[in-house]
Design a protein around this motif. Structure first.
Motif, PDB file in Angstrom:
ATOM      1  N   ARG A  26      38.683  25.428  -9.531  1.00 17.20           N
ATOM      2  CA  ARG A  26      37.985  26.191 -10.396  1.00 17.20           C
ATOM      3  C   ARG A  26      39.157  26.304 -11.697  1.00 17.20           C
ATOM      4  O   ARG A  26      38.570  26.469 -12.890  1.00 17.20           O
ATOM      5  CB  ARG A  26      38.043  27.521  -9.851  1.00 17.20           C
ATOM      6  CG  ARG A  26      37.056  28.519 -10.859  1.00 17.20           C
ATOM      7  CD  ARG A  26      36.914  30.003 -10.291  1.00 17.20           C
ATOM      8  NE  ARG A  26      36.130  29.861  -8.816  1.00 17.20           N
ATOM      9  CZ  ARG A  26      36.938  30.128  -7.814  1.00 17.20           C
ATOM     10  NH1 ARG A  26      38.158  30.423  -7.411  1.00 17.20           N
ATOM     11  NH2 ARG A  26      36.205  29.802  -6.480  1.00 17.20           N
ATOM     12  N   GLY A  28      41.362  24.160 -12.627  1.00 15.89           N
ATOM     13  CA  GLY A  28      41.924  23.012 -13.253  1.00 15.89           C
ATOM     14  C   GLY A  28      43.142  22.537 -12.603  1.00 15.89           C
ATOM     15  O   GLY A  28      43.747  21.541 -13.188  1.00 15.89           O
ATOM     16  N   LYS A  69      33.796  23.542  -9.681  1.00 13.04           N
ATOM     17  CA  LYS A  69      33.670  22.562 -10.843  1.00 13.04           C
ATOM     18  C   LYS A  69      32.851  22.901 -12.125  1.00 13.04           C
ATOM     19  O   LYS A  69      33.284  22.985 -13.144  1.00 13.04           O
ATOM     20  CB  LYS A  69      33.406  21.162 -10.075  1.00 13.04           C
ATOM     21  CG  LYS A  69      34.240  20.651  -9.124  1.00 13.04           C
ATOM     22  CD  LYS A  69      33.436  19.213  -8.494  1.00 13.04           C
ATOM     23  CE  LYS A  69      34.466  18.511  -7.671  1.00 13.04           C
ATOM     24  NZ  LYS A  69      33.862  17.288  -7.024  1.00 13.04           N
ATOM     25  N   GLU A  70      31.654  23.651 -11.713  1.00 14.51           N
ATOM     26  CA  GLU A  70      31.048  24.084 -12.684  1.00 14.51           C
ATOM     27  C   GLU A  70      31.679  25.130 -13.617  1.00 14.51           C
ATOM     28  O   GLU A  70      31.667  25.276 -14.713  1.00 14.51           O
ATOM     29  CB  GLU A  70      29.624  24.633 -12.162  1.00 14.51           C
ATOM     30  CG  GLU A  70      28.801  23.383 -11.864  1.00 14.51           C
ATOM     31  CD  GLU A  70      27.483  24.136 -11.087  1.00 14.51           C
ATOM     32  OE1 GLU A  70      27.079  25.424 -11.085  1.00 14.51           O
ATOM     33  OE2 GLU A  70      26.731  23.268 -10.537  1.00 14.51           O
ATOM     34  N   GLU A  71      32.506  26.083 -12.932  1.00 18.35           N
ATOM     35  CA  GLU A  71      33.144  27.163 -13.507  1.00 18.35           C
ATOM     36  C   GLU A  71      34.237  26.432 -14.275  1.00 18.35           C
ATOM     37  O   GLU A  71      34.576  27.110 -15.487  1.00 18.35           O
ATOM     38  CB  GLU A  71      33.846  28.052 -12.556  1.00 18.35           C
ATOM     39  CG  GLU A  71      34.695  29.289 -12.871  1.00 18.35           C
ATOM     40  CD  GLU A  71      34.021  30.016 -13.861  1.00 18.35           C
ATOM     41  OE1 GLU A  71      34.711  30.574 -14.963  1.00 18.35           O
ATOM     42  OE2 GLU A  71      32.678  30.048 -13.981  1.00 18.35           O
ATOM     43  N   ARG A  72      35.003  25.529 -13.757  1.00 17.21           N
ATOM     44  CA  ARG A  72      35.960  24.728 -14.533  1.00 17.21           C
ATOM     45  C   ARG A  72      35.641  24.360 -15.758  1.00 17.21           C
ATOM     46  O   ARG A  72      36.179  24.479 -16.643  1.00 17.21           O
ATOM     47  CB  ARG A  72      36.572  23.872 -13.821  1.00 17.21           C
ATOM     48  CG  ARG A  72      37.774  23.293 -14.252  1.00 17.21           C
ATOM     49  CD  ARG A  72      38.368  21.914 -13.590  1.00 17.21           C
ATOM     50  NE  ARG A  72      37.228  21.048 -13.249  1.00 17.21           N
ATOM     51  CZ  ARG A  72      37.232  20.109 -12.290  1.00 17.21           C
ATOM     52  NH1 ARG A  72      38.189  20.464 -11.054  1.00 17.21           N
ATOM     53  NH2 ARG A  72      36.395  19.437 -11.929  1.00 17.21           N
ATOM     54  N   LYS A  73      34.263  23.849 -15.798  1.00 16.37           N
ATOM     55  CA  LYS A  73      33.895  23.147 -17.006  1.00 16.37           C
ATOM     56  C   LYS A  73      33.475  24.184 -17.953  1.00 16.37           C
ATOM     57  O   LYS A  73      33.706  24.213 -19.219  1.00 16.37           O
ATOM     58  CB  LYS A  73      32.446  22.361 -16.874  1.00 16.37           C
ATOM     59  CG  LYS A  73      32.794  20.967 -15.686  1.00 16.37           C
ATOM     60  CD  LYS A  73      31.483  20.399 -15.674  1.00 16.37           C
ATOM     61  CE  LYS A  73      31.636  18.960 -14.981  1.00 16.37           C
ATOM     62  NZ  LYS A  73      30.550  18.295 -14.321  1.00 16.37           N
ATOM     63  N   LYS A  74      32.878  25.444 -17.601  1.00 16.99           N
ATOM     64  CA  LYS A  74      32.687  26.391 -18.303  1.00 16.99           C
ATOM     65  C   LYS A  74      33.797  27.156 -19.025  1.00 16.99           C
ATOM     66  O   LYS A  74      33.800  27.413 -20.086  1.00 16.99           O
ATOM     67  CB  LYS A  74      31.796  27.559 -17.513  1.00 16.99           C
ATOM     68  CG  LYS A  74      30.504  27.310 -17.354  1.00 16.99           C
ATOM     69  CD  LYS A  74      29.646  28.267 -16.423  1.00 16.99           C
ATOM     70  CE  LYS A  74      28.503  27.934 -15.777  1.00 16.99           C
ATOM     71  NZ  LYS A  74      27.937  29.080 -15.008  1.00 16.99           N
ATOM     72  N   GLY A  76      37.022  25.808 -19.150  1.00 18.29           N
ATOM     73  CA  GLY A  76      38.049  24.978 -19.587  1.00 18.29           C
ATOM     74  C   GLY A  76      39.018  25.176 -18.759  1.00 18.29           C
ATOM     75  O   GLY A  76      39.283  25.972 -17.828  1.00 18.29           O
ATOM     76  N   LYS A  77      40.082  24.205 -18.886  1.00  6.99           N
ATOM     77  CA  LYS A  77      41.240  23.919 -17.770  1.00  6.99           C
ATOM     78  C   LYS A  77      42.408  24.878 -18.241  1.00  6.99           C
ATOM     79  O   LYS A  77      43.280  24.985 -17.556  1.00  6.99           O
ATOM     80  CB  LYS A  77      41.654  22.654 -17.751  1.00  6.99           C
ATOM     81  CG  LYS A  77      40.793  21.622 -16.956  1.00  6.99           C
ATOM     82  CD  LYS A  77      41.207  20.273 -16.873  1.00  6.99           C
ATOM     83  CE  LYS A  77      40.208  19.360 -16.269  1.00  6.99           C
ATOM     84  NZ  LYS A  77      40.773  18.171 -16.006  1.00  6.99           N
TER      85      LYS A  77
END
Length: 163
Positions: A26, A28, A69-74, A76-77
């Motif tokens: 989540r 990164g 993974k979706e949360e990481r994309k939303k 950012g890292k």
């Protein structure tokens, strides 16, 4: 004798492993970093943690992985630095989280990571129902095959009596 191994994984250890790996995904981080953290906490090797994750635990958390993974994309890292103190920022002894860090992290996790256990149970029930139907069908075929074998043996037995 069915003795439990002394080093067997407990459900609590599996949960800790899963939560840690999902948190790292989540924010990164890498799974290897997560394995190292869990290894320290459980007095195991990071390789053992990685093996357990890949062999057993990951299969149970496919939806959680996708959500992380979706949360990481939303988000950012950049969140990695907020949650995990870097080695260059050693204001806290042994890179420990403060209680405020923990509360903040848990509040964020609560908002972003929601799995509906009822849905998961319903999916499991559907999966088990399908498996049950397949097994019933297999048993039906076995019974038919057994009946055919019985007929063949009866034919062999009667033909020997006549012959």
């Amino acid at each position: 004798m069915n003795a439990t191994r002394q080093d067997a994984w407990t459900q609590d250890e599996d949960v800790l492993l899963a939560e840690t790996v999902l948190r790292y995904i989540r924010i990164g981080g890498t799974q290897l970093e997560a394995f190292e953290e869990v290894a320290k906490r459980l007095s195991r090797t990071s390789a053992a943690c990685g093996f357990r994750w890949n062999a057993t635990v990951r299969k149970q958390y496919q939806k959680g992985i996708q959500l992380a993974k979706e949360e990481r994309k939303k988000s950012g890292k950049g969140q990695l630095e907020k949650v995990i103190p870097s080695s260059s920022n050693k204001e806290k002894e042994d890179d420990q989280f403060s209680i405020d860090d923990a509360i903040s992290f848990l509040e964020n996790m609560k908002q972003t990571y929601t799995i509906n256990p009822v849905q998961t149970q319903e999916e499991k029930m559907e999966e088990l129902t399908k498996e049950n139907e397949a097994l019933k069908e297999q048993m039906k075929r076995y019974r038919q095959a057994w009946e055919e074998i019985g007929k063949v043996w009866q034919w062999v037995y009667t033909s020997q009596e006549k012959g």
